[in-house]
Write a protein that holds these residues in place. Structure first.
Motif, mmCIF file in Angstrom:
data_model
loop_
_atom_site.group_PDB
_atom_site.id
_atom_site.type_symbol
_atom_site.label_atom_id
_atom_site.label_comp_id
_atom_site.label_asym_id
_atom_site.label_seq_id
_atom_site.Cartn_x
_atom_site.Cartn_y
_atom_site.Cartn_z
ATOM 1 N N UNK A 1 20.228 2.086 -0.661
ATOM 2 C CA UNK A 1 21.600 2.292 -1.144
ATOM 3 C C UNK A 1 22.065 1.156 -2.053
ATOM 4 N N UNK A 2 21.414 -0.007 -1.941
ATOM 5 C CA UNK A 2 21.818 -1.142 -2.773
ATOM 6 C C UNK A 2 21.095 -1.154 -4.126
ATOM 7 N N UNK A 3 20.114 -0.279 -4.290
ATOM 8 C CA UNK A 3 19.369 -0.224 -5.555
ATOM 9 C C UNK A 3 20.133 0.611 -6.579
ATOM 10 N N UNK B 1 7.184 -4.922 -5.973
ATOM 11 C CA UNK B 1 7.800 -5.304 -4.700
ATOM 12 C C UNK B 1 8.451 -6.679 -4.799
ATOM 13 N N UNK B 2 7.726 -7.629 -5.396
ATOM 14 C CA UNK B 2 8.218 -9.004 -5.474
ATOM 15 C C UNK B 2 9.402 -9.122 -6.416
ATOM 16 N N UNK B 3 9.332 -8.477 -7.586
ATOM 17 C CA UNK B 3 10.367 -8.683 -8.601
ATOM 18 C C UNK B 3 11.549 -7.734 -8.471
ATOM 19 N N UNK B 4 11.298 -6.498 -8.059
ATOM 20 C CA UNK B 4 12.364 -5.503 -8.094
ATOM 21 C C UNK B 4 12.666 -4.888 -6.727
ATOM 22 N N UNK B 5 11.901 -5.270 -5.701
ATOM 23 C CA UNK B 5 12.057 -4.616 -4.401
ATOM 24 C C UNK B 5 13.308 -5.034 -3.655
ATOM 25 N N UNK B 6 13.829 -4.107 -2.859
ATOM 26 C CA UNK B 6 14.953 -4.372 -1.963
ATOM 27 C C UNK B 6 14.747 -3.547 -0.700
ATOM 28 N N UNK C 1 0.820 -1.214 0.000
ATOM 29 C CA UNK C 1 0.000 0.000 0.000
ATOM 30 C C UNK C 1 0.856 1.267 0.000
ATOM 31 N N UNK C 2 1.994 1.215 0.704
ATOM 32 C CA UNK C 2 2.915 2.360 0.677
ATOM 33 C C UNK C 2 3.417 2.619 -0.736
ATOM 34 N N UNK C 3 3.763 1.529 -1.438
ATOM 35 C CA UNK C 3 4.235 1.668 -2.821
ATOM 36 C C UNK C 3 3.121 2.224 -3.708
ATOM 37 N N UNK C 4 1.925 1.708 -3.507
ATOM 38 C CA UNK C 4 0.783 2.166 -4.313
ATOM 39 C C UNK C 4 0.546 3.658 -4.129
ATOM 40 N N UNK C 5 0.561 4.118 -2.879
ATOM 41 C CA UNK C 5 0.299 5.528 -2.611
ATOM 42 C C UNK C 5 1.486 6.406 -2.987
ATOM 43 N N UNK D 1 11.565 3.103 -5.214
ATOM 44 C CA UNK D 1 10.832 1.920 -4.758
ATOM 45 C C UNK D 1 11.492 1.339 -3.507
ATOM 46 N N UNK D 2 12.805 1.229 -3.519
ATOM 47 C CA UNK D 2 13.534 0.670 -2.388
ATOM 48 C C UNK D 2 13.424 1.563 -1.150
ATOM 49 N N UNK D 3 13.423 2.883 -1.368
ATOM 50 C CA UNK D 3 13.325 3.808 -0.235
ATOM 51 C C UNK D 3 11.995 3.640 0.497
ATOM 52 N N UNK D 4 10.935 3.419 -0.254
ATOM 53 C CA UNK D 4 9.622 3.215 0.358
ATOM 54 C C UNK D 4 9.595 1.910 1.149
ATOM 55 N N UNK D 5 10.154 0.859 0.569
ATOM 56 C CA UNK D 5 10.202 -0.434 1.262
ATOM 57 C C UNK D 5 11.042 -0.332 2.525
ATOM 58 N N UNK D 6 12.188 0.334 2.426
ATOM 59 C CA UNK D 6 13.080 0.460 3.577
ATOM 60 C C UNK D 6 12.409 1.219 4.722
ATOM 61 N N UNK D 7 11.666 2.253 4.390
ATOM 62 C CA UNK D 7 11.017 3.056 5.434
ATOM 63 C C UNK D 7 10.041 2.206 6.257
ATOM 64 N N UNK D 8 9.215 1.417 5.577
ATOM 65 C CA UNK D 8 8.239 0.595 6.304
ATOM 66 C C UNK D 8 8.913 -0.551 7.038
ATOM 67 N N UNK D 9 9.908 -1.179 6.438
ATOM 68 C CA UNK D 9 10.609 -2.266 7.112
ATOM 69 C C UNK D 9 11.361 -1.756 8.330
ATOM 70 N N UNK D 10 11.910 -0.564 8.230
ATOM 71 C CA UNK D 10 12.609 0.024 9.381
ATOM 72 C C UNK D 10 11.643 0.252 10.531
#
Length: 468
Positions: free
Chosen positions: A280-282, A271-276, A254-258, A306-315
């Motif tokens: 910094x690794x992207x 998220x599944x195919x390209x997410x990290x 949902x974070x990625x969508x918004x 895309x990675x920055x959004x994933x990192x924020x929620x995972x953090x």
């Protein structure tokens, strides 16, 4: 207890070991796995089915009819994998925002202090804790002894055989919302199944990916599911803490969508195919092209954004882990076994590095391989099925300690070829000859990739760029 309650699974093999079925009702998937212990104490998987989950949000059953349909689809897929199975009773995992826990202490004065402590006295001590006062509307799911004491002797793992006047223990009590639990029972019952027991999902996942050495060393299990992330902390051989973190893979989607202004299906596919999990690794100059809606111009998505959004929620999820670990007075030095990441969300790239950076505790991925018999297909060894494997182990724990009654009828059920892994010759090269069911197995493996590949293909248009 009536006859229907005496069976997890009416089919038995000729070794006399019951076939136990785990049912994982998750936010994004519902999985049913049937297993039986072989002569080596490992699990042979006799049936496997899954379906996309509908009606479940944040681990909680909201739409019962949709949940029933998904359960029945998972069971139908399980039956296709092995038509000989007759699934009637299941162990069910429970999670969700409504799950809470509390610590209590209980004691009993023994009627005859001259005899050794018997198992029935410990069972009575545990049962007494079910009378603990909890808020109205809640229900006790499980009572877990942590450490026992007999008179002045403390920190006893198992007091059976000790002698003393008073025996007691510290307990970890898990509770949940009564209506939420009733919805689980109702969905399972209306799917023509009987719920043998409800098991907290992080405890089930823990038993699947953790060894006795991990428990002694001190370890935190983080099961990252679709709707929630479940935490269980073990230290000095006992369960110290459980928690349900109200964020999971769906929140990341949902974070990625918004954040990127794309459709939910597109967000999940990216998220599944390209997410990290580490921005910094992207690649800084890599882009994903998403076709425009109804003739609008295509949209280019930066892989680093895309990675920055994933990192924020995972953090944020990992901050909860740090908070809970500190709440019980532990730190990186105490958890020598580190953090074990499991569940579907654990497969994010670079999540181990982010976990270690955020928490200061070493981390690794937990695969449910330790208790599985060899030569099963790789799909069964994925972290997302740790809960199901753990539910089967919970059933065997009940069976071996005679906590529940089991049917003694027998029926021979073999591991189906579709769930077996192709043998690789000693020279390391696979033989090219085809077996009768190879096409079926190939079809099953392709099925698991259908969601990922199908969505990306749906968004492609001629001339679209692709990430390299």
């Amino acid at each position: 207890m009536n006859q229907n309650d005496n069976s997890i699974q009416t089919a038995y093999d000729d070794t006399g070991m019951p076939i136990i079925v785990g049912l994982d009702i998750g936010t994004t998937k519902i999985a049913a796995i049937a297993g039986r212990k072989n002569e080596y104490g490992k699990l042979d998987i006799l049936g496997f089915g899954r379906a996309d989950s509908n009606g479940v949000q944040h681990g909680q059953v909201l739409n019962i009819d949709q949940t029933i349909n998904a359960i029945q689809q998972a069971l139908a897929n399980c039956a296709k994998s092995n038509p000989d199975l007759e699934i009637r009773d299941v162990y069910v995992g429970v999670a969700g925002h409504h799950i809470k826990s509390l610590q209590t202490r209980g004691d009993i004065v023994r009627q005859n202090a001259e005899t050794e402590i018997a198992r029935w006295e410990i069972d009575q001590l545990v049962e007494n804790q079910r009378k603990t006062f909890i808020p109205a509307g809640d229900q006790i799911i499980d009572v877990i002894p942590q450490d026992f004491h007999v008179d002045n002797y403390q920190n006893i793992k198992d007091p059976v055989g000790y002698n003393g006047v008073k025996v007691g223990a510290n307990f970890h009590i898990i509770t949940g919302d009564r209506n939420a639990i009733r919805n689980i029972y109702r969905a399972v019952d209306r799917s023509n199944l009987k719920t043998k027991d409800l098991v907290l999902q992080p405890l089930a996942s823990s038993s699947a990916v953790m060894s006795d050495i991990d428990m002694e060393a001190g370890v935190a299990i983080l099961d990252i599911g679709g709707g929630t992330s479940d935490l269980a902390v073990f230290y000095d051989g006992i369960l110290k803490h459980t928690a349900v973190i109200p964020f999971g893979g769906e929140n990341i989607t949902n974070d990625i969508r918004m954040g990127l202004g794309v459709l939910k299906a597109q967000a999940e596919a990216m998220k599944v195919q390209f997410g990290t999990a580490l921005a910094d690794e992207a690649k800084a100059n890599a882009y994903i092209t998403i076709p425009g809606i109804k003739g609008m111009a295509p949209k280019e998505i930066s892989v680093r954004n895309l990675a920055a959004i994933i990192q924020a929620r995972m953090s944020e999820i990992l901050d909860f882990v740090t908070y809970h670990v500190k709440q019980i007075g532990l730190d990186a030095r105490a958890l020598n076994g580190g953090i074990i990441l499991t569940g579907g969300g654990s497969q994010l790239k670079h999540l181990i590095q982010l976990t270690e950076y955020s928490t200061g505790i070493s981390a690794r991925i937990g695969y449910p391989n330790e208790h599985l018999a060899p030569n099963h297909i790789d799909e069964l060894k994925k972290p997302m099925y740790a809960t199901c494997i753990g539910l089967i182990l919970k059933g065997y724990n009940d069976y071996e300690h005679k906590r529940k009654e089991f049917d003694n009828r027998f029926k021979k059920v073999e591991v189906p070829e579709i769930l077996k892994k192709e043998d690789i010759p000693a020279n390391g090269k696979e033989e090219k000859k085809e077996k009768v069911d190879t096409s079926k197995r190939r079809g099953l493996n392709n099925f698991w990739d259908k969601f990922k590949d199908g969505l990306i293909d749906m968004f492609k248009e001629e001339g679209d760029k692709e990430i390299k």
